[in-house]
Design a protein around this motif. Structure first.
Motif, PDB file in Angstrom:
ATOM      1  N   THR A 122       0.838  -1.205   0.000  1.00  0.00           N
ATOM      2  CA  THR A 122       0.000   0.000   0.000  1.00  0.00           C
ATOM      3  C   THR A 122       0.867   1.247   0.000  1.00  0.00           C
ATOM      4  O   THR A 122       0.600   2.217  -0.728  1.00  0.00           O
ATOM      5  N   ILE A 123       1.934   1.242   0.799  1.00  0.00           N
ATOM      6  CA  ILE A 123       2.871   2.368   0.812  1.00  0.00           C
ATOM      7  C   ILE A 123       3.550   2.500  -0.546  1.00  0.00           C
ATOM      8  O   ILE A 123       3.706   3.611  -1.085  1.00  0.00           O
ATOM      9  N   ALA A 124       3.932   1.363  -1.124  1.00  0.00           N
ATOM     10  CA  ALA A 124       4.557   1.384  -2.450  1.00  0.00           C
ATOM     11  C   ALA A 124       3.595   1.945  -3.488  1.00  0.00           C
ATOM     12  O   ALA A 124       4.003   2.683  -4.406  1.00  0.00           O
ATOM     13  N   ALA A 125       2.295   1.630  -3.362  1.00  0.00           N
ATOM     14  CA  ALA A 125       1.291   2.140  -4.295  1.00  0.00           C
ATOM     15  C   ALA A 125       1.157   3.654  -4.167  1.00  0.00           C
ATOM     16  O   ALA A 125       1.037   4.369  -5.172  1.00  0.00           O
ATOM     17  N   VAL A 126       1.172   4.158  -2.942  1.00  0.00           N
ATOM     18  CA  VAL A 126       1.118   5.610  -2.729  1.00  0.00           C
ATOM     19  C   VAL A 126       2.311   6.280  -3.393  1.00  0.00           C
ATOM     20  O   VAL A 126       2.172   7.294  -4.089  1.00  0.00           O
ATOM     21  N   ASN A 127       3.492   5.719  -3.190  1.00  0.00           N
ATOM     22  CA  ASN A 127       4.694   6.295  -3.795  1.00  0.00           C
ATOM     23  C   ASN A 127       4.653   6.228  -5.322  1.00  0.00           C
ATOM     24  O   ASN A 127       5.079   7.162  -6.012  1.00  0.00           O
ATOM     25  N   GLU A 128       4.130   5.125  -5.849  1.00  0.00           N
ATOM     26  CA  GLU A 128       4.037   4.979  -7.300  1.00  0.00           C
ATOM     27  C   GLU A 128       3.161   6.075  -7.900  1.00  0.00           C
ATOM     28  O   GLU A 128       3.493   6.654  -8.939  1.00  0.00           O
ATOM     29  N   ILE A 129       2.056   6.366  -7.226  1.00  0.00           N
ATOM     30  CA  ILE A 129       1.108   7.358  -7.736  1.00  0.00           C
ATOM     31  C   ILE A 129       1.578   8.784  -7.470  1.00  0.00           C
ATOM     32  O   ILE A 129       1.588   9.633  -8.373  1.00  0.00           O
ATOM     33  N   MET A 130       2.008   9.057  -6.223  1.00  0.00           N
ATOM     34  CA  MET A 130       2.251  10.445  -5.815  1.00  0.00           C
ATOM     35  C   MET A 130       3.696  10.895  -5.995  1.00  0.00           C
ATOM     36  O   MET A 130       3.945  12.066  -6.303  1.00  0.00           O
ATOM     37  N   THR A 131       4.653   9.990  -5.774  1.00  0.00           N
ATOM     38  CA  THR A 131       6.068  10.367  -5.848  1.00  0.00           C
ATOM     39  C   THR A 131       6.661  10.072  -7.222  1.00  0.00           C
ATOM     40  O   THR A 131       7.303  10.930  -7.840  1.00  0.00           O
ATOM     41  N   ASP A 132       6.425   8.844  -7.699  1.00  0.00           N
ATOM     42  CA  ASP A 132       6.975   8.458  -9.002  1.00  0.00           C
ATOM     43  C   ASP A 132       6.160   8.991 -10.166  1.00  0.00           C
ATOM     44  O   ASP A 132       6.608   8.936 -11.315  1.00  0.00           O
ATOM     45  N   LYS A 133       4.937   9.446  -9.887  1.00  0.00           N
ATOM     46  CA  LYS A 133       4.052  10.017 -10.914  1.00  0.00           C
ATOM     47  C   LYS A 133       3.817   9.035 -12.068  1.00  0.00           C
ATOM     48  O   LYS A 133       3.896   9.394 -13.249  1.00  0.00           O
ATOM     49  N   ALA A 134       3.524   7.772 -11.705  1.00  0.00           N
ATOM     50  CA  ALA A 134       3.284   6.750 -12.720  1.00  0.00           C
ATOM     51  C   ALA A 134       2.118   7.116 -13.625  1.00  0.00           C
ATOM     52  O   ALA A 134       2.065   6.681 -14.781  1.00  0.00           O
ATOM     53  N   PHE A 135       1.184   7.933 -13.128  1.00  0.00           N
ATOM     54  CA  PHE A 135       0.017   8.332 -13.914  1.00  0.00           C
ATOM     55  C   PHE A 135       0.017   9.850 -14.149  1.00  0.00           C
ATOM     56  O   PHE A 135      -1.035  10.442 -14.397  1.00  0.00           O
ATOM     57  N   GLY A 136       1.192  10.447 -14.053  1.00  0.00           N
ATOM     58  CA  GLY A 136       1.326  11.871 -14.321  1.00  0.00           C
ATOM     59  C   GLY A 136       0.578  12.728 -13.315  1.00  0.00           C
ATOM     60  O   GLY A 136       0.460  12.380 -12.136  1.00  0.00           O
ATOM     61  N   ALA A 137       0.046  13.837 -13.803  1.00  0.00           N
ATOM     62  CA  ALA A 137      -0.651  14.789 -12.934  1.00  0.00           C
ATOM     63  C   ALA A 137      -1.907  14.198 -12.321  1.00  0.00           C
ATOM     64  O   ALA A 137      -2.419  14.725 -11.330  1.00  0.00           O
ATOM     65  N   ALA A 138      -2.410  13.092 -12.876  1.00  0.00           N
ATOM     66  CA  ALA A 138      -3.589  12.436 -12.295  1.00  0.00           C
ATOM     67  C   ALA A 138      -3.333  12.009 -10.858  1.00  0.00           C
ATOM     68  O   ALA A 138      -4.266  11.854 -10.064  1.00  0.00           O
ATOM     69  N   GLY A 139      -2.041  11.817 -10.507  1.00  0.00           N
ATOM     70  CA  GLY A 139      -1.690  11.386  -9.168  1.00  0.00           C
ATOM     71  C   GLY A 139      -1.317  12.501  -8.218  1.00  0.00           C
ATOM     72  O   GLY A 139      -0.806  12.226  -7.120  1.00  0.00           O
ATOM     73  N   ASP A 140      -1.558  13.751  -8.585  1.00  0.00           N
ATOM     74  CA  ASP A 140      -1.270  14.855  -7.669  1.00  0.00           C
ATOM     75  C   ASP A 140      -2.099  14.728  -6.392  1.00  0.00           C
ATOM     76  O   ASP A 140      -1.660  15.133  -5.312  1.00  0.00           O
ATOM     77  N   THR A 141      -3.321  14.206  -6.559  1.00  0.00           N
ATOM     78  CA  THR A 141      -4.163  13.883  -5.414  1.00  0.00           C
ATOM     79  C   THR A 141      -4.403  12.381  -5.417  1.00  0.00           C
ATOM     80  O   THR A 141      -4.636  11.792  -6.472  1.00  0.00           O
TER      81      THR A 141
END
Length: 243
Positions: A122-141
């Motif tokens: 779950t922590i890795a998923a948060v980092n993938e979305i918010m830190t690594d920006k795997a989905f670009g700006a869609a992951g800002d929130t």
């Protein structure tokens, strides 16, 4: 090209009488609003930019559902990765089995939903979305919500800003690999009507879609077009996963 200016120019060139807008991106970019301004005689089928927030932002839609008592999974939204991770750690997922779903709030072509099974994942998923920006700006929130179990169904309703009329529910195959072992995809085939959506569940879902349209109108952002409701059929009744 499918930017708003090109679409407006095309409407004028072909003398369009009506535009039906399917993809989410031009709706979120305000194509309906621009058509109303630049081509007032052209009918447009689709929500305005303000109404399209239901699909553009999972955080917005979750807040909307919560505000009006429309059943949905419990959740929290975050714009800071450290605070999101702190929240995940507070849930004691590995001990309580309090599994969570992690979602990029913005548009991600149906792929911004991660289904971790442990605290570390779950922590890795948060980092993938918010830190690594795997989905670009869609992951800002990022939206973190309780994992629900049950059959999923896709429900589409025709809306005129006041009334929602539900089509037969459909089911699609989103997870890659056999036995749903892979990542979520944008969908790899679908069928309708879905047998799991009984007439009773269909009526319940239509009531929820109708309440959504009613409340959007009351907020001054009437929803016109097709409302998509991704539903989870839980033992306590249907719950909205996302719009």
């Amino acid at each position: 090209p499918t930017d708003n200016s090109s679409m407006i120019a095309l409407c004028k060139r072909v003398g369009a009488a009506m535009v039906v807008i399917g993809p989410e991106a031009p709706l979120v970019d305000g194509l309906v609003d621009q058509l109303a301004e630049d081509c007032p005689d052209v009918l447009a089928f689709g929500p305005t930019q303000a109404a399209a927030q239901l699909e553009a932002s999972k955080a917005f839609s979750k807040d909307f559902l919560n505000e009006y008592g429309i059943p949905t999974a419990s959740y929290q939204s975050f714009t800071d990765a450290d605070k999101a991770i702190e929240y995940v750690k507070s849930l004691d997922i590995d001990t309580t089995k309090n599994r969570q779903v992690v979602k990029a709030s913005g548009l991600a072509a149906g792929k911004g939903v991660l289904l971790p099974t442990s605290e570390a994942e779950t922590i890795a998923a948060v980092n993938e979305i918010m830190t690594d920006k795997a989905f670009g700006a869609a992951g800002d929130t990022c939206v973190i919500e309780s994992f629900l179990t049950g059959p999923e169904a896709s429900c589409l309703a025709f809306c005129d800003g006041k009334t929602a009329v539900l089509l037969p529910a459909a089911q699609d195959h989103k997870r890659a690999l056999d036995n749903d072992q892979g990542l979520n995809t944008g969908g790899m085939g679908a069928y309708a009507p879905a047998p799991c959506v009984t007439p009773h569940l269909h009526r319940q879902t239509e009531v929820m879609c109708q309440l959504t349209v009613q409340k959007m109108a009351e907020r001054g952002t009437p929803y016109i077009g097709i409302l998509y409701a991704g539903m989870m059929l839980t033992p306590t009744g249907p719950q909205v996963l996302e719009f």
